[in-house]
Design a protein around this motif. Sequence first.
Motif, PDB file in Angstrom:
ATOM      1  N   ALA A   1      10.417   3.313   6.356  1.00  0.00           N
ATOM      2  CA  ALA A   1       9.999   2.517   5.208  1.00  0.00           C
ATOM      3  C   ALA A   1       8.859   3.222   4.473  1.00  0.00           C
ATOM      4  O   ALA A   1       8.021   3.889   5.075  1.00  0.00           O
ATOM      5  CB  ALA A   1       9.544   1.135   5.667  1.00  0.00           C
ATOM      6  N   GLY A   2       8.860   3.084   3.135  1.00  0.00           N
ATOM      7  CA  GLY A   2       7.788   3.653   2.337  1.00  0.00           C
ATOM      8  C   GLY A   2       7.829   5.162   2.232  1.00  0.00           C
ATOM      9  O   GLY A   2       6.775   5.803   2.116  1.00  0.00           O
ATOM     10  N   THR A   3       9.020   5.735   2.268  1.00  0.00           N
ATOM     11  CA  THR A   3       9.162   7.191   2.155  1.00  0.00           C
ATOM     12  C   THR A   3      10.038   7.545   0.956  1.00  0.00           C
ATOM     13  O   THR A   3      10.742   6.696   0.405  1.00  0.00           O
ATOM     14  CB  THR A   3       9.802   7.799   3.411  1.00  0.00           C
ATOM     15  OG1 THR A   3      11.113   7.234   3.599  1.00  0.00           O
ATOM     16  CG2 THR A   3       8.958   7.535   4.641  1.00  0.00           C
ATOM     17  N   TRP A   4       9.985   8.815   0.571  1.00  0.00           N
ATOM     18  CA  TRP A   4      10.874   9.307  -0.472  1.00  0.00           C
ATOM     19  C   TRP A   4      11.536  10.586  -0.010  1.00  0.00           C
ATOM     20  O   TRP A   4      11.046  11.285   0.888  1.00  0.00           O
ATOM     21  CB  TRP A   4      10.127   9.519  -1.793  1.00  0.00           C
ATOM     22  CG  TRP A   4       9.138  10.653  -1.796  1.00  0.00           C
ATOM     23  CD1 TRP A   4       7.867  10.646  -1.308  1.00  0.00           C
ATOM     24  CD2 TRP A   4       9.353  11.969  -2.316  1.00  0.00           C
ATOM     25  NE1 TRP A   4       7.265  11.873  -1.489  1.00  0.00           N
ATOM     26  CE2 TRP A   4       8.153  12.700  -2.111  1.00  0.00           C
ATOM     27  CE3 TRP A   4      10.421  12.604  -2.940  1.00  0.00           C
ATOM     28  CZ2 TRP A   4       8.012  14.026  -2.518  1.00  0.00           C
ATOM     29  CZ3 TRP A   4      10.282  13.930  -3.349  1.00  0.00           C
ATOM     30  CH2 TRP A   4       9.084  14.624  -3.133  1.00  0.00           C
ATOM     31  N   SER A   5      12.667  10.870  -0.612  1.00  0.00           N
ATOM     32  CA  SER A   5      13.455  12.054  -0.256  1.00  0.00           C
ATOM     33  C   SER A   5      14.070  12.627  -1.531  1.00  0.00           C
ATOM     34  O   SER A   5      14.102  11.961  -2.571  1.00  0.00           O
ATOM     35  CB  SER A   5      14.567  11.685   0.734  1.00  0.00           C
ATOM     36  OG  SER A   5      14.036  11.058   1.891  1.00  0.00           O
ATOM     37  N   GLU A   6      14.541  13.842  -1.432  1.00  0.00           N
ATOM     38  CA  GLU A   6      15.129  14.506  -2.598  1.00  0.00           C
ATOM     39  C   GLU A   6      16.469  15.130  -2.238  1.00  0.00           C
ATOM     40  O   GLU A   6      16.566  15.924  -1.299  1.00  0.00           O
ATOM     41  CB  GLU A   6      14.178  15.579  -3.140  1.00  0.00           C
ATOM     42  CG  GLU A   6      14.667  16.242  -4.410  1.00  0.00           C
ATOM     43  CD  GLU A   6      13.626  17.161  -5.034  1.00  0.00           C
ATOM     44  OE1 GLU A   6      13.884  17.689  -6.123  1.00  0.00           O
ATOM     45  OE2 GLU A   6      12.550  17.353  -4.424  1.00  0.00           O
TER      46      GLU A   6
ATOM     47  N   PRO B   1       6.500  10.909   3.850  1.00  0.00           N
ATOM     48  CA  PRO B   1       5.676   9.691   3.861  1.00  0.00           C
ATOM     49  C   PRO B   1       4.945   9.480   2.542  1.00  0.00           C
ATOM     50  O   PRO B   1       4.618  10.437   1.827  1.00  0.00           O
ATOM     51  CB  PRO B   1       4.667   9.958   4.994  1.00  0.00           C
ATOM     52  CG  PRO B   1       5.265  11.064   5.801  1.00  0.00           C
ATOM     53  CD  PRO B   1       6.064  11.881   4.840  1.00  0.00           C
ATOM     54  N   ALA B   2       4.673   8.234   2.217  1.00  0.00           N
ATOM     55  CA  ALA B   2       3.885   7.915   1.046  1.00  0.00           C
ATOM     56  C   ALA B   2       2.527   8.615   1.139  1.00  0.00           C
ATOM     57  O   ALA B   2       1.893   8.612   2.185  1.00  0.00           O
ATOM     58  CB  ALA B   2       3.693   6.400   0.940  1.00  0.00           C
ATOM     59  N   GLY B   3       2.125   9.235   0.048  1.00  0.00           N
ATOM     60  CA  GLY B   3       0.835   9.910   0.006  1.00  0.00           C
ATOM     61  C   GLY B   3       0.849  11.330   0.508  1.00  0.00           C
ATOM     62  O   GLY B   3      -0.169  12.028   0.402  1.00  0.00           O
ATOM     63  N   ALA B   4       1.988  11.785   1.061  1.00  0.00           N
ATOM     64  CA  ALA B   4       2.055  13.164   1.582  1.00  0.00           C
ATOM     65  C   ALA B   4       2.252  14.173   0.448  1.00  0.00           C
ATOM     66  O   ALA B   4       2.813  13.845  -0.582  1.00  0.00           O
ATOM     67  CB  ALA B   4       3.193  13.282   2.574  1.00  0.00           C
TER      68      ALA B   4
ATOM     69  N   GLN C   1       0.833  -1.204   0.000  1.00  0.00           N
ATOM     70  CA  GLN C   1       0.000   0.000   0.000  1.00  0.00           C
ATOM     71  C   GLN C   1       0.869   1.256   0.000  1.00  0.00           C
ATOM     72  O   GLN C   1       0.579   2.233  -0.707  1.00  0.00           O
ATOM     73  CB  GLN C   1      -0.928  -0.012   1.212  1.00  0.00           C
ATOM     74  CG  GLN C   1      -2.000  -1.086   1.169  1.00  0.00           C
ATOM     75  CD  GLN C   1      -2.757  -1.217   2.476  1.00  0.00           C
ATOM     76  OE1 GLN C   1      -2.428  -0.575   3.480  1.00  0.00           O
ATOM     77  NE2 GLN C   1      -3.788  -2.049   2.494  1.00  0.00           N
ATOM     78  N   GLN C   2       1.939   1.235   0.794  1.00  0.00           N
ATOM     79  CA  GLN C   2       2.855   2.373   0.820  1.00  0.00           C
ATOM     80  C   GLN C   2       3.474   2.607  -0.551  1.00  0.00           C
ATOM     81  O   GLN C   2       3.592   3.755  -1.000  1.00  0.00           O
ATOM     82  CB  GLN C   2       3.965   2.130   1.854  1.00  0.00           C
ATOM     83  CG  GLN C   2       3.512   2.182   3.292  1.00  0.00           C
ATOM     84  CD  GLN C   2       4.620   1.754   4.249  1.00  0.00           C
ATOM     85  OE1 GLN C   2       5.460   0.912   3.914  1.00  0.00           O
ATOM     86  NE2 GLN C   2       4.621   2.318   5.446  1.00  0.00           N
ATOM     87  N   ALA C   3       3.878   1.525  -1.204  1.00  0.00           N
ATOM     88  CA  ALA C   3       4.511   1.657  -2.518  1.00  0.00           C
ATOM     89  C   ALA C   3       3.550   2.275  -3.527  1.00  0.00           C
ATOM     90  O   ALA C   3       3.932   3.166  -4.305  1.00  0.00           O
ATOM     91  CB  ALA C   3       5.002   0.297  -2.996  1.00  0.00           C
ATOM     92  N   ARG C   4       2.306   1.836  -3.520  1.00  0.00           N
ATOM     93  CA  ARG C   4       1.318   2.420  -4.439  1.00  0.00           C
ATOM     94  C   ARG C   4       1.084   3.895  -4.127  1.00  0.00           C
ATOM     95  O   ARG C   4       0.902   4.719  -5.035  1.00  0.00           O
ATOM     96  CB  ARG C   4       0.000   1.651  -4.351  1.00  0.00           C
ATOM     97  CG  ARG C   4       0.059   0.236  -4.892  1.00  0.00           C
ATOM     98  CD  ARG C   4      -1.324  -0.406  -4.916  1.00  0.00           C
ATOM     99  NE  ARG C   4      -1.241  -1.799  -5.340  1.00  0.00           N
ATOM    100  CZ  ARG C   4      -1.157  -2.826  -4.507  1.00  0.00           C
ATOM    101  NH1 ARG C   4      -1.174  -2.631  -3.183  1.00  0.00           N
ATOM    102  NH2 ARG C   4      -1.084  -4.058  -4.975  1.00  0.00           N
ATOM    103  N   ALA C   5       1.106   4.235  -2.839  1.00  0.00           N
ATOM    104  CA  ALA C   5       0.865   5.622  -2.430  1.00  0.00           C
ATOM    105  C   ALA C   5       2.014   6.551  -2.808  1.00  0.00           C
ATOM    106  O   ALA C   5       1.858   7.779  -2.789  1.00  0.00           O
ATOM    107  CB  ALA C   5       0.615   5.690  -0.921  1.00  0.00           C
ATOM    108  N   LEU C   6       3.162   5.983  -3.153  1.00  0.00           N
ATOM    109  CA  LEU C   6       4.298   6.804  -3.599  1.00  0.00           C
ATOM    110  C   LEU C   6       4.119   7.337  -5.017  1.00  0.00           C
ATOM    111  O   LEU C   6       4.764   8.307  -5.407  1.00  0.00           O
ATOM    112  CB  LEU C   6       5.595   5.982  -3.539  1.00  0.00           C
ATOM    113  CG  LEU C   6       6.164   5.700  -2.162  1.00  0.00           C
ATOM    114  CD1 LEU C   6       7.231   4.596  -2.251  1.00  0.00           C
ATOM    115  CD2 LEU C   6       6.764   6.950  -1.548  1.00  0.00           C
TER     116      LEU C   6
END
Length: 204
Positions: free
Chosen positions: A180-185, A201-204, A33-38
């Motif tokens: 887990a399930g986060t992204w950064s730049e 966070p995923a979906g943020a 679910q986290q991956a899809r929300a990314l």
Amino acid sequence: MSILVVRHGQTAWSLSGQHTGATDVPLTEVGEQQARALAPAFADRRPALVLTSPRTRARRTAELAGLAAAAPVEVDEDLVEWDYGGYEGRTTAEISEELGRPWSVWHDGVVPGATPGETVQQVAVRARAVLARAAAAEGGGDGEGGGDVVLVAHGHFLRVLAACWLGLSPTAGALFALDAGTWSELGREHGRPVLTRWNVPAGA
């Protein structure tokens, strides 16, 4: 150009705090679910390069986040997680109890086990190789032109990579908590490497 780094979604071992290096643990339902929300974070990006760790948890995260629709996803062995050696599958609390003192992978390192284990400096060698490949993909690393580079990998490895990007000691990765399930730049300001976003966070 930016380097977008993605920590794979939740696994049973990330949830329990077990060190997960070479073990190929799949995503949990929450992790998927986290991956899809990314996906929305990358919907408007046109990356020049997408690289993923060969581990199933990272490749599945890249797939569910829709990254293959933006650019071909390539596996890069340098993106694997820290080799924890004899501490694979164990928690920090368990290791600390065995040693009779607080233990930190950043400052105490690991011991050999089924695999030899790595020092933080060895992890940094791999991280710098990935950063060099990213710079080549965007035309030399000056931040002008080219496209984003997306890296899908693991918590400790990406923390070391962030420290290397900033020109810090690899052990400074201890300062960059990454869920887990986060992204950064990782970006640039006036030509200098900076953290533009971190642990989103995923979906943020």
